[in-house]
Design a protein around this motif. Structure first.
Motif, mmCIF file in Angstrom:
data_model
loop_
_atom_site.group_PDB
_atom_site.id
_atom_site.type_symbol
_atom_site.label_atom_id
_atom_site.label_comp_id
_atom_site.label_asym_id
_atom_site.label_seq_id
_atom_site.Cartn_x
_atom_site.Cartn_y
_atom_site.Cartn_z
ATOM 1 N N GLY A 104 27.971 -76.836 74.610
ATOM 2 C CA GLY A 104 27.605 -75.704 75.451
ATOM 3 C C GLY A 104 28.765 -75.125 76.230
ATOM 4 N N LYS A 105 29.922 -75.792 76.170
ATOM 5 C CA LYS A 105 31.099 -75.267 76.846
ATOM 6 C C LYS A 105 31.698 -74.178 75.961
ATOM 7 N N SER B 31 22.054 -81.230 79.731
ATOM 8 C CA SER B 31 23.279 -80.513 80.095
ATOM 9 C C SER B 31 22.897 -79.167 80.703
ATOM 10 N N LEU B 32 23.583 -78.815 81.789
ATOM 11 C CA LEU B 32 23.284 -77.555 82.482
ATOM 12 C C LEU B 32 24.577 -76.816 82.766
ATOM 13 N N CYS B 92 22.223 -69.243 84.266
ATOM 14 C CA CYS B 92 22.132 -70.677 84.097
ATOM 15 C C CYS B 92 21.675 -70.926 82.660
ATOM 16 N N ALA B 93 22.172 -71.988 82.054
ATOM 17 C CA ALA B 93 21.784 -72.312 80.686
ATOM 18 C C ALA B 93 21.680 -73.823 80.544
ATOM 19 N N SER B 94 20.886 -74.262 79.584
ATOM 20 C CA SER B 94 20.768 -75.701 79.380
ATOM 21 C C SER B 94 20.742 -76.036 77.892
ATOM 22 N N SER B 95 21.074 -77.293 77.606
ATOM 23 C CA SER B 95 21.051 -77.773 76.229
ATOM 24 C C SER B 95 20.778 -79.259 76.238
ATOM 25 N N PHE B 96 20.539 -79.796 75.040
ATOM 26 C CA PHE B 96 20.303 -81.218 74.899
ATOM 27 C C PHE B 96 21.514 -81.798 74.167
ATOM 28 N N GLN B 97 22.405 -82.382 74.929
ATOM 29 C CA GLN B 97 23.606 -82.941 74.333
ATOM 30 C C GLN B 97 23.248 -84.065 73.376
ATOM 31 N N ARG B 98 23.985 -84.092 72.276
ATOM 32 C CA ARG B 98 23.835 -85.099 71.238
ATOM 33 C C ARG B 98 22.576 -84.903 70.407
ATOM 34 N N GLU B 101 22.158 -79.349 70.432
ATOM 35 C CA GLU B 101 23.140 -78.779 71.361
ATOM 36 C C GLU B 101 22.998 -77.282 71.563
ATOM 37 N N LYS B 102 21.972 -76.657 71.045
ATOM 38 C CA LYS B 102 21.853 -75.198 71.190
ATOM 39 C C LYS B 102 21.672 -74.850 72.661
ATOM 40 N N LEU B 103 22.379 -73.817 73.070
ATOM 41 C CA LEU B 103 22.390 -73.419 74.469
ATOM 42 C C LEU B 103 21.382 -72.298 74.697
ATOM 43 N N PHE B 104 20.506 -72.498 75.685
ATOM 44 C CA PHE B 104 19.487 -71.507 76.017
ATOM 45 C C PHE B 104 19.721 -70.999 77.430
ATOM 46 N N PHE B 105 19.695 -69.690 77.563
ATOM 47 C CA PHE B 105 19.992 -69.053 78.836
ATOM 48 C C PHE B 105 18.729 -68.710 79.607
ATOM 49 N N GLY B 106 18.863 -68.732 80.942
ATOM 50 C CA GLY B 106 17.837 -68.190 81.804
ATOM 51 C C GLY B 106 17.968 -66.676 81.881
ATOM 52 N N SER B 107 17.086 -66.062 82.655
ATOM 53 C CA SER B 107 17.070 -64.596 82.752
ATOM 54 C C SER B 107 18.162 -64.041 83.652
ATOM 55 N N GLY B 108 18.840 -64.912 84.368
ATOM 56 C CA GLY B 108 19.962 -64.473 85.189
ATOM 57 C C GLY B 108 19.565 -64.042 86.590
#
Lengths: 118, 114
Positions: A104-105, B31-32, B92-98, B101-108
């Motif tokens: 994610g980085k 992950s955040l 802000c965005a979050s993902s599940f490491q390992r 890993e896809k990163l999902f964003f909030g609305s900002g």
């Protein structure tokens, strides 16, 4: 650090045509390459991604190609529709390493404004 | 799942005031990330956490910026004191490491510092 260049900055096509957006990256350690679509006032949304162990990935009208040797990757949209109009961002990320580093980085390109004319 | 939730959606404040942005990641993600988007600089990573621990804060522009993640379901980004050049959209965005890993964003949060 990583540097991602994206071209073109604007792209205008007719409905039904194809659109291609290209990105280059500088860090040979990068091996995860997502593409995001962002509509005006909305959040970036992941549309497709590719990892360095494959050269091409396709999902319906969208495809991404990767050339690790040349350090570039491209987004291909076929049969474009007006609802494809948005800003598209490419990004690159290194492999997760020790200490909890994450895909994610992301380092993002500057974006391409795609306009599809009906 | 409701996705990544950010508040407030819009914040207008005066220079010198403290601003606190809030984020709730997707449940189960470990992950955040805090990103900032401006016309001039595009999307840039400010800081990210893994399992509530700050891993990389090299993108935080100044000591006026600070971020915390007291638990797995909440994070804050604070600017004190705020300046007009801090005006931007903060994602802000979050993902599940390992995992994937896809990163999902909030609305900002659209921040305007007058």
């Amino acid at each position: 650090g990583e540097n991602v260049e994206q071209h073109p900055s604007t792209l205008s096509v007719q409905e039904g045509d194809s659109a291609v957006i290209k990105c280059t990256y500088s860090d040979s350690a990068s091996n995860y390459f997502p593409w995001y679509k962002q509509e005006l006032g909305k959040r970036p949304q992941l549309i497709i991604d590719i990892r360095s162990n494959v050269g091409e990935k396709k999902d319906q009208r969208i495809a991404v190609t990767l050339n690790k040797t040349a350090k570039h990757f491209s987004l291909h949209i076929t049969e474009t529709q007006p609802e494809d109009s948005a800003v598209y961002f490419c990004a690159a990320s290194p492999s997760p390493g020790a200490g909890g580093t994450s895909y994610g980085k992301l380092t993002f390109g500057q974006g391409t404004i795609l306009t599809v004319h009906p | 799942d409701a996705g990544v939730i950010q508040s407030p959606r819009h914040e207008v404040t005066e220079m010198g005031q403290e601003v606190t942005l809030r984020c709730k990641p997707i449940s189960g993600h470990n992950s955040l990330f805090w990103y900032r988007q401006t016309m001039m600089r595009g999307l840039e990573l400010l800081i990210y956490f893994n399992n509530n621990v700050p891993i990389d804060d090299s993108g935080m522009p100044e000591d006026r910026f600070s971020a915390k993640m007291p638990n797995a379901s909440f994070s804050t980004l604070k600017i004190q004191p705020s300046e007009p050049r801090d005006s931007a959209v903060y994602f802000c965005a979050s993902s599940f490491q390992r995992q994937d890993e896809k990163l999902f964003f909030g609305s900002g949060t659209q921040l305007s510092v007058l």
